[in-house]
Structures are given as C-alpha cells and as structure tokens.
Design a protein around this motif. Structure first.
Motif, PDB file in Angstrom:
ATOM      1  N   UNK A 178      85.977  30.833  46.828  1.00  0.00           N
ATOM      2  CA  UNK A 178      85.053  31.940  46.555  1.00  0.00           C
ATOM      3  C   UNK A 178      84.570  31.866  45.109  1.00  0.00           C
ATOM      4  N   UNK A 179      83.403  32.404  44.885  1.00  0.00           N
ATOM      5  CA  UNK A 179      82.871  32.451  43.524  1.00  0.00           C
ATOM      6  C   UNK A 179      81.473  31.894  43.459  1.00  0.00           C
ATOM      7  N   UNK A 180      80.737  32.358  42.462  1.00  0.00           N
ATOM      8  CA  UNK A 180      79.355  31.901  42.270  1.00  0.00           C
ATOM      9  C   UNK A 180      79.379  30.497  41.681  1.00  0.00           C
ATOM     10  N   UNK A 181      78.194  29.911  41.564  1.00  0.00           N
ATOM     11  CA  UNK A 181      78.101  28.573  40.983  1.00  0.00           C
ATOM     12  C   UNK A 181      78.722  28.552  39.590  1.00  0.00           C
ATOM     13  N   UNK A 182      78.404  29.588  38.782  1.00  0.00           N
ATOM     14  CA  UNK A 182      78.920  29.636  37.402  1.00  0.00           C
ATOM     15  C   UNK A 182      80.440  29.705  37.407  1.00  0.00           C
ATOM     16  N   UNK A 183      81.008  30.532  38.310  1.00  0.00           N
ATOM     17  CA  UNK A 183      82.472  30.686  38.357  1.00  0.00           C
ATOM     18  C   UNK A 183      83.145  29.375  38.745  1.00  0.00           C
ATOM     19  N   UNK A 184      82.564  28.695  39.765  1.00  0.00           N
ATOM     20  CA  UNK A 184      83.162  27.432  40.220  1.00  0.00           C
ATOM     21  C   UNK A 184      83.085  26.391  39.104  1.00  0.00           C
ATOM     22  N   UNK A 185      81.939  26.360  38.402  1.00  0.00           N
ATOM     23  CA  UNK A 185      81.784  25.396  37.303  1.00  0.00           C
ATOM     24  C   UNK A 185      82.811  25.683  36.210  1.00  0.00           C
ATOM     25  N   UNK A 186      83.017  26.981  35.918  1.00  0.00           N
ATOM     26  CA  UNK A 186      84.011  27.358  34.893  1.00  0.00           C
ATOM     27  C   UNK A 186      85.411  26.915  35.297  1.00  0.00           C
ATOM     28  N   UNK A 187      85.732  27.130  36.584  1.00  0.00           N
ATOM     29  CA  UNK A 187      87.065  26.722  37.064  1.00  0.00           C
ATOM     30  C   UNK A 187      87.229  25.224  36.914  1.00  0.00           C
ATOM     31  N   UNK A 188      86.166  24.497  37.248  1.00  0.00           N
ATOM     32  CA  UNK A 188      86.187  23.034  37.162  1.00  0.00           C
ATOM     33  C   UNK A 188      86.431  22.603  35.714  1.00  0.00           C
TER      34      UNK A 188
END
Length: 962
Positions: free
Chosen positions: A809-819
């Motif tokens: 779950x999460x927006x593109x920005x959130x997933x990129x941050x997690x990455x």
C-alpha cells in the motif's frame, strides 16, 4: 506537568497479538527526560518473520525476557499521575489497557496526547509525520527505529520540540487554538486551555516579532499593494548598453563566488545561446536537454535578460507543481544573488492553490466542520501556518486527509468579493496576481496556461515570450483542458457544499441566519431553501445511479495497477452507442431538469436577498452560494455535452478504478488533434515559444514533436530553431545497457509460465549482483503481479526487500521513499514510475525494463489518433506508437543516471529491440551508454564485472570490444 512517553513493539496489530518490547520515557516538570525504562517481554506466541524484519527483534532476544506481569510491576509506578504521550498513541494505549487488565491492575484513566496531532499543528509544512523521517528532519538521533526504547526516546524529544514551538507562537494564535478545541471535550482541548492560562499569566506579552495582526489572526503577510516592481526608482535600464555575453560574464563571476565548485557545462552554454537567439530573433525553439544540463538556468538567465532589456514579461511554464516549487526554492534565490541588478520572478499557480482568508475565517467562526475531529486538526494546522506563510499556497501544507477541508476554503473566482472583501489587501491570490503583474519573469504551469486561454486571457499577465519546460507533456495537458474532464466528485462536492444535512452546508447556514434575523420576508426565503433541499438530494441520487451505470460499461485494463485512475476504461463512439444509452440519457435529462429548476429558484432568491441585505456576514455567504450555483450550472452543461456524444473531432471515454468503483468515475471528451489549437493560441500569436524537455526527439529527429504540437508551418517559414544538447555525463563509463538476446518473447500483457520463471530467476540473480537497489519497470500490471510473489520469495533468502506498486500500500511517493530508505530493495512499478521518479546516488544502481513501453493500442485517445492517421493513409505504428514508446523509454532510462557520480546498469528484456526494424529507434535515441547483447547466462557475470571498481578506473570490458 509530567509526561510518560510510551511505545510498544508487538507481534502484530490485532487485539490477540502480544507485546514483545516496552519503551517508556519520562519527561519531568522541568521538560527534561529524567529516565528511559525499557525491557523485552516474553510473548506467548512466536514472532512473525515480518515483525523480526521490521524491528530486528528475534526469538533469541525474548527467550529469557521477563513476562508481561513482571514488566507491568516495574511500569505501573511510573504511570502514576502522568499525561500519557505516544506517536499514534491509540495503538499503544489499547495494548497498555489490555496488559493492565490481564495483570489485574485498574485501567489507565489519565490524559492522553498524540504527538501526531502536535506535529501536524506545530509543523504544518513537514513533508512526513513518520517518526523516523521526522527525527532525521529535526536532526535527532534515532538509531534503532522500530525498537521501543529508541522510539519512545525519539517521540519524547519530538514532543519537547513541539512544546518549544508552541512557546514561540504569538498569544493570539494560542487563543485561537484554545478556542478551536474548547468546543470538544478532548484532551487536546484541556492541553490548549492549560497552555493559554499559563501564557496569559506571563507578565511580558510582547511577542510580535515580525507578525502582522489582523482580525484576530497573527500573520506574516503585509498588504500586497505595497509591492513594487524591482527597479521602479531606477534612472535607466541596467541592460541599456549591455550585451547578453557581458551580462553572462557578470553572472558567472558572481556564481563562482557563491558556489566554489561552479563550473559551466558545455550543454548549458549552448542552451543559453539558443534561448537568447530565439528571444532576440522572435523565433520558436525546440531544445532537448537531458538530466544534468542545468536547463533551469539555461532558460531563466535569457528570460531575465530579455524581460529586463525589453520591458516585456517572459512566462515560464512547467508541467508539475514540483518543478515550479524547485524553481522557487532553489533556482530563483540563487539567481537573485548572481544577477547584478534587482529583478522579480513570481510564481503564479491556479487559483485553487491559494487560501481564501474570508472563507477560512467564516468556517472557523461557524465551526462548519464536516468531520469535527479531523477538521479541527486541519483548522489548527492552518491557524499556525498563517503565522508562517507568505504565499498562502497549499503546497506548503501537509494536509494528509484534509484535502476536502481545503476545497471549502480555497480561493475561487465565483465566490470572490474583490475589493469589497475585508481581507482584500491581505488576499493571497490577489497578492500572487499582483506579484505576477509587477514581475519580470512569471513561473506558472501548463494547466494554468490553458485555464487562462479558456478565461479569455483574464488570469495571467500579458506575455509575448514563453518557455515551456517538460514540453513533452504539453499536448496531453492541452487535450484535457481544451476538452472536457469531469469526475464523479465534481458534482458531489458542489452538492454537499450547498447542502449536506440540515446543519451542514451553505444553504443551511443561510437558513439559520435568516431565521435569526427576524426580517419579515425571511420566512418566504426559508421556504424556498426548504424546497431546494429535496431537489438537491434527488440530483445526488440520480447522479449516483448514472455513475454506477457508466462504471458498469467499462472493462478492466491489464496494464494498470489497482487504484490507478485508468484501471477501467471504455471508449464511447458517437456512431455506435451502448445499447442502454437511452436509459442513461433519461437519467441525465432528469438531472438536467432538476438542476435547472434549483438554479431558477436559488438565483432569484439570492438576487432578492442581495438587494435587501447589507450585512457583511450574509454578503459573503450569498457570494459563496451564488458561486456554487454557477459551478452546478457548468457541471450540468458539461454532463450534457458529454452525454450527447455528437462531435466527430472529439474522443469520448470513461475511466475509473476498482478501489472506489463508481466514485472513481472520470469522463473525458478530448479533441483528437490539438496541434491546430496550439498553433493558433501559441505559435501564431506569440513572438517566441521555447520548448524544452529531456525527451523531445526520436532517433535524433524532432519531426514527431513538430507534427504533434503544430509547428510545421513555423518550421517551413524558418521560424523554428532546434537543438539537441550534448550530455554532461560520460554515459559510456557511467551506464551499461545489456540485452539478453536469447530471452523468451511474450505476446500480450500476461507472460506464460516459462517467460515468468525465466524473468523471475534473472531479476533475482541481477538483484543479488547489484545488492538490490533495482527499479523494475513493467508495462502491464498483470505481469508485475505474476512476478511479485515468486521474486519476493527468492530474494528473502538474501535479505532483499521487494516493494510492488499496487501490491504494497502507498502512493508512488511513499513507495519510492520506502525504496530509498532500505539499503537492499527492489521496486516494481508500472506506468506512473516511468517518469518523474527521482532516485539519485547509490539508492538506484540498476534499472530493468521488462517490455518496451508501447501505449496499449486500445487506449481511447491512442485508438482515435491511429484511426485518424489511417484515414490520412499514414502508418499509425511508425507515426504514433513507436515515437510515443521511444519518448517513454528515454524517460525510463533517465531514472538511472542523475549525477556525474552515478553508475548503473540497464537491462532490456524485450528482444524486439534487437530483432525488429524499429528497435534501432530506441537504441539510437539514448544518450550513448555502452550497449552490449549476450546470452542470458553471461549477463550477471558481465554486470558484476562492470560494477567492480578497477585499479585505475578503466572499464574492464573496454578491451573486449562490443
């Protein structure tokens, strides 16, 4: 007050889960952390692997730990007479109450505060309220995130930081906050009440450092009418006898002083010259400038020179608000110091980005909150933000879920009182408009550019020279603005703002005031309002029905991720309407008739009231209602335009997603070809339009863009300059592109078992070789889904995390941050990840492109454009599909090398790039990386060898030839 800051680590978030670690930090009366208690706890259930992955806590850690009974014996005395504090405190509080209960203690009955609320209120502009990211932002040491003692201590330090911030706020702001929370019987209300009492008892109240006080708010913004042009008192033009070269020499000198490492890049030098020439000779320019060319300065310096020298404004337009912000925050301040004379650059966005102070004040005094708890926090955020902001621009706020709240207080032309508004001199929108009118360079966005055209050029100041950055998006934005784009919520928001229930909405507000006024005609108007309510409810019911039926027409697309706007799509053809279209038209007709009736009654009532009433409170309200009626009228007309389906030059289609079903409905009616309109509005009218982007050419030619944007005539008349700038990066040493030439091929959007297994194995091996740090771009979400689980399984043995768009779950920005925050991870993304994702440095080492990014041929707009090309006896594949895919491929490739120190690998698994006649267009369009193809078995050894740093920095593969 004494605070106890609590954090638990648990085996999960269900009520049956158990505590595995406790952290408790005590903040004493003197605002110091006097002790931190921590302990592991032995749970009665095994620790799930993902919890160990998250917290680092293993079975060994808790094997000899004390039981929850023993831990509670230590903890309970510490909780005596404290205010309990936590980050998302409800989670920890529930576990605490369970533990107290199971160990035979009375429940905790003290006050509870959440640092999430405090962060939102005290720091309304923070990018994220996640504990780890906030700690980093504040420079606090938080060395073991997701371990209870470290989390509790970090939360305590953050809470103290919030208390310091509150101490700095002016008294009037604290009074506003106390008043806001007083209405609800909450612990926040108690806290602000106590804080206010304490502040009011202090003898010294002179805390107005730099604040402007107006209508009981502390603000930063002076009257905008005092803002003057940059050189209003200058005797003569600072550039009167200065050539562009001389101007640049002075700027370079100043930049070298400011930035010791400043070096002008060859590409930037060429761009400066090209843009200046286009401006000086009144020509248009297409300039392709890749990452790292410094293109912002490449167009801003000529823009400043041209506007100051000629006295004519230059407009700069970006595609995203992000880039607009980057220019505001980074480039303009730098140039303000480097340019040897004063100039003004103003950022001017769409009106809905600015706060309307009248509406906000009105909302607070009325407590007109749709969801009281959330809205109170959002309102508090904004009260504090008013003491900080100079622009009133919503991009500065981290609203989270407060987007609906913003919509009700955003500036709008239909509800603007103009000069008769008590807030006029402080108005953020009029300030931005005035700044734009006195600026030399105005920075706006593509969307506003077209809104201005539709408003008959009433919004932006007049301009003759225009720079369009990220110009490969221009055609797309033009289509959406010059056509029609309507959402389910477009109508719903207008309806609920007029009337949600008998207490909420602008009509109930008006009814309330009429009832209280005792005016003799009031009862007649109240009757009118009462008769409008059921009509509005009927419109909503019919619109819900219509939306559901329209949603039911759509089919799911295989290449989109769940929750993506275009997951469901349906093109509607004027000649071939769906069979139930008659039923749909009947519903639309009912909506049309009912709205028209509401507007007839409502507008007549508003007109009568305006004549009768001079009271300001109701004047503002009438303006708002009248604006909402206008909105409703234009939504009624848009819906009719769409449902008629009668224009052959227009593509009609529906989009939606599976998460929100009919509530996600979007309706589009877009001109098939916007090149004529672009030509008419820009290339025929303006003296000079400069278009730049990293991706404008296909196979080193601009022809595709010239056709799409309507530049053919300018090109034939020698009014068009073009330039492809050399890349500042050494791609031969920095990027290696490998193609496994024996890779299996695939038809359609789903891979067969052999293809998927081969892909998973290869991705896993490559990810191990590059230690994660890999972005995998798919063109089909179904294929991403096929790869996600097996890849996750293979890589878990190597401690490499797999993050999948639509799977996690999460927006593109959130997933990129997690990455970015995890050292070893692989990010799988579809369409929206192909561009605009910036992951500089070591976080990204390899990029895998699974399939060449051809647009799905059945997308309505692509389909219509292809039909049009066929009618003109042209080949849609070579004229449209290939150029679009090449531009997207270049965007994807551009994710990899973002600085001169980045080094990376691109793997292209699609062998069509070698085997097909069009493959060369993809390869020749790239900025010169080292390209090699080889059998799959040799790929990983080659990658490993290429990434190894060599003694003298030479490329170990250079001797082998290609």
């Amino acid at each position: 007050m004494k605070y106890a800051v609590l954090d638990f680590e648990t085996t999960g978030n269900q009520s049956t889960d158990e505590i595995i670690q406790v952290g408790l930090a005590i903040i004493d009366h003197d605002s110091t952390i006097s002790q931190v208690y921590s302990s592991y706890v032995k749970p009665g259930v095994p620790i799930p692997p993902f919890i160990t992955g998250l917290t680092g806590i293993t079975e060994e850690d808790v094997a000899d730990a004390p039981s929850i009974d023993e831990v509670m014996m230590d903890m309970v005395p510490l909780l005596d007479d404290v205010v309990l504090v936590g980050h998302n405190v409800a989670f920890d509080f529930n576990f605490l109450q369970q533990a107290l209960d199971s160990c035979g203690y009375l429940p905790f009955t003290g006050r509870i505060l959440d640092t999430m609320d405090f962060l939102k209120i005290c720091f309304p502009s923070l990018n994220s309220y996640q504990l780890g990211l906030v700690s980093t932002e504040f420079g606090l040491s938080h060395d073991r995130p997701h371990q209870a003692d470290s989390d509790a201590e970090a939360t305590a330090l953050i809470f103290l930081k919030c208390l310091d911030e509150l101490a700095e706020l002016p008294l009037i702001t604290i009074q506003r906050l106390a008043d806001l929370f007083a209405a609800e019987d909450s612990d926040l209300g108690w806290f602000f009440d106590a804080l206010l009492t304490e502040r009011e008892s202090q003898a010294d109240q002179t805390d107005d450092a730099g604040f402007v006080y107006y209508r009981q708010f502390a603000m930063r913004n002076e009257d905008w009418m005092d803002i003057l042009p940059a050189r209003y008192d200058a005797e003569e033009n600072p550039l009167a006898k200065v050539s562009f070269e001389q101007f640049l020499d002075q700027v370079r000198e100043n930049l070298k002083e400011k930035l010791p490492f400043y070096e002008e890049r060859e590409a930037q030098k060429i761009m400066l010259g090209q843009v200046e020439q286009a401006f000086a000779e009144d020509k248009h320019l297409l300039v392709e400038a890749g990452t790292g060319t410094g293109k912002s300065l490449g167009y801003l310096l000529p823009a400043i020179y041209s506007s100051v020298k000629t006295g004519e404004k230059v407009m700069v337009s970006t595609h995203t608000i992000n880039l607009q912000e980057q220019l505001r925050e980074r480039d303009i301040p730098l140039l303000t110091e480097a340019v040897p004379f004063p100039f003004r650059a103003a950022v001017f966005k769409g009106r809905q980005h600015y706060l309307c102070l009248r509406k906000f004040e009105h909302k607070l005094s009325r407590r007109d909150f749709a969801s009281p708890k959330e809205d109170s926090i959002t309102a508090a955020q904004m009260i504090v933000w008013l003491s900080q902001t100079e622009t009133g621009d919503d991009e500065e706020l981290n609203l989270g879920r407060g987007g609906d709240f913003w919509e009700t207080v955003a500036s709008e032309s239909d509800s603007c009182l103009g000069r008769s508004c008590p807030w006029f001199r402080k108005c953020f929108y009029h300030r931005a408009k005035h700044e734009a009118s006195v600026a030399d360079v105005v920075i706006t966005n593509h969307s506003k550019l077209f809104t201005d055209i539709q408003a008959g050029h009433q919004l932006l100041p007049a301009y003759e020279r225009l720079v369009i950055d990220e110009a490969h998006h221009l055609e797309d934005v033009a289509g959406k603005h010059l056509g029609l784009h309507m959402k389910y919520f477009s109508i719903i928001h207008t309806l609920t703002r007029l009337f949600k229930d008998s207490r909420t909405g602008q009509l109930p507000n008006l009814r309330l005031q009429l009832g209280a006024s005792g005016a003799e005609k009031a009862s007649g108007w109240m009757e009118t309002i009462d008769s409008i309510y059921p009509a509005l409810l009927e419109v909503k019911e019919n619109w819900d029905k219509l939306s559901e039926l329209l949603f039911g027409l759509m089919t799911e697309r295989s290449d989109a991720a769940p929750g993506e706007p275009g997951q469901f799509v349906k093109r509607l053809l004027p000649a071939k309407r769906p069979e139930q279209w008659e039923t749909l038209n009947l519903l639309e007709n009912q909506i049309h008739v009912t709205i028209s009736e509401v507007l007839r009654k409502g507008e007549r009532m508003v007109a009568e009231l305006k004549e009768e009433q001079d009271d300001y409170g109701i004047d503002g309200l009438l303006t708002d209602i009248s604006g909402l009626f206008k909105d409703l009228g234009s939504e009624r007309d848009s819906l009719r335009f769409f449902m008629k389906l009668d224009n052959e030059e227009t593509v009609y289609w529906l989009e939606g997603n599976g998460h929100y079903r009919s509530k996600s409905l979007q309706m589009y009616a877009v001109p098939i070809d916007v090149s004529e309109q672009l030509k008419a509005y820009f290339f025929d009218k303006k003296k000079s339009v400069v278009m730049t982007s990293a991706t404008l050419t296909v196979d080193k030619s601009f022809q595709y863009m010239i056709d799409q944007l309507g530049l053919q005539e300018a090109s034939e008349e020698d009014r068009l300059l073009t330039a492809i700038l050399p890349s500042p990066f050494n791609y031969r040493d920095q990027a290696l592109l490998v193609i496994p030439r024996d890779f299996p091929s695939v038809k359609g959007s789903v891979g067969d078992a052999y293809f998927v297994n081969t892909l998973v194995d290869s991705l896993a091996e490559s990810a191990v070789a590059t230690n994660g740090r890999m972005l995998v771009l798919f063109t089909s979400y179904r294929m991403l889904k096929q790869v996600y689980e097996p890849l996750k399984e293979q890589l878990s043995a190597h401690n490499i995390t797999v993050i999948g768009q639509g799977m996690d779950s999460g927006s593109r920005t959130k997933l990129t941050r997690r990455f970015q925050s995890k050292d070893a991870s692989v990010l799988l993304g579809t369409s929206s990840f192909w561009e605009g994702v910036d992951i500089p440095g070591d976080a990204l080492t390899s990029l895998a492109i699974v399939r060449l990014p051809f647009q799905p041929p059945n997308h309505p707009l692509v389909e219509a454009k292809s039909e049009r090309l066929q009618q003109q006896k042209k080949n849609p594949f070579t004229k449209l599909s290939v150029p679009q895919a090449v531009i997207r491929f270049k965007q994807g490739f551009g994710r990899l090398v973002r600085s001169s120190r980045d080094k990376g690998i691109v793997i292209v698994y699609d062998t069509r790039i070698l085997d097909s006649y069009y493959g060369k267009y993809f390869l020749y369009s790239l900025p010169g990386p080292k390209m090699e193809h080889m059998p799959l078995s040799q790929m990983v050894p080659r990658i490993t060898e290429w990434l190894e740093p060599t003694e003298n920095g030479a490329d170990p593969g250079a001797a082998k030839g290609e």
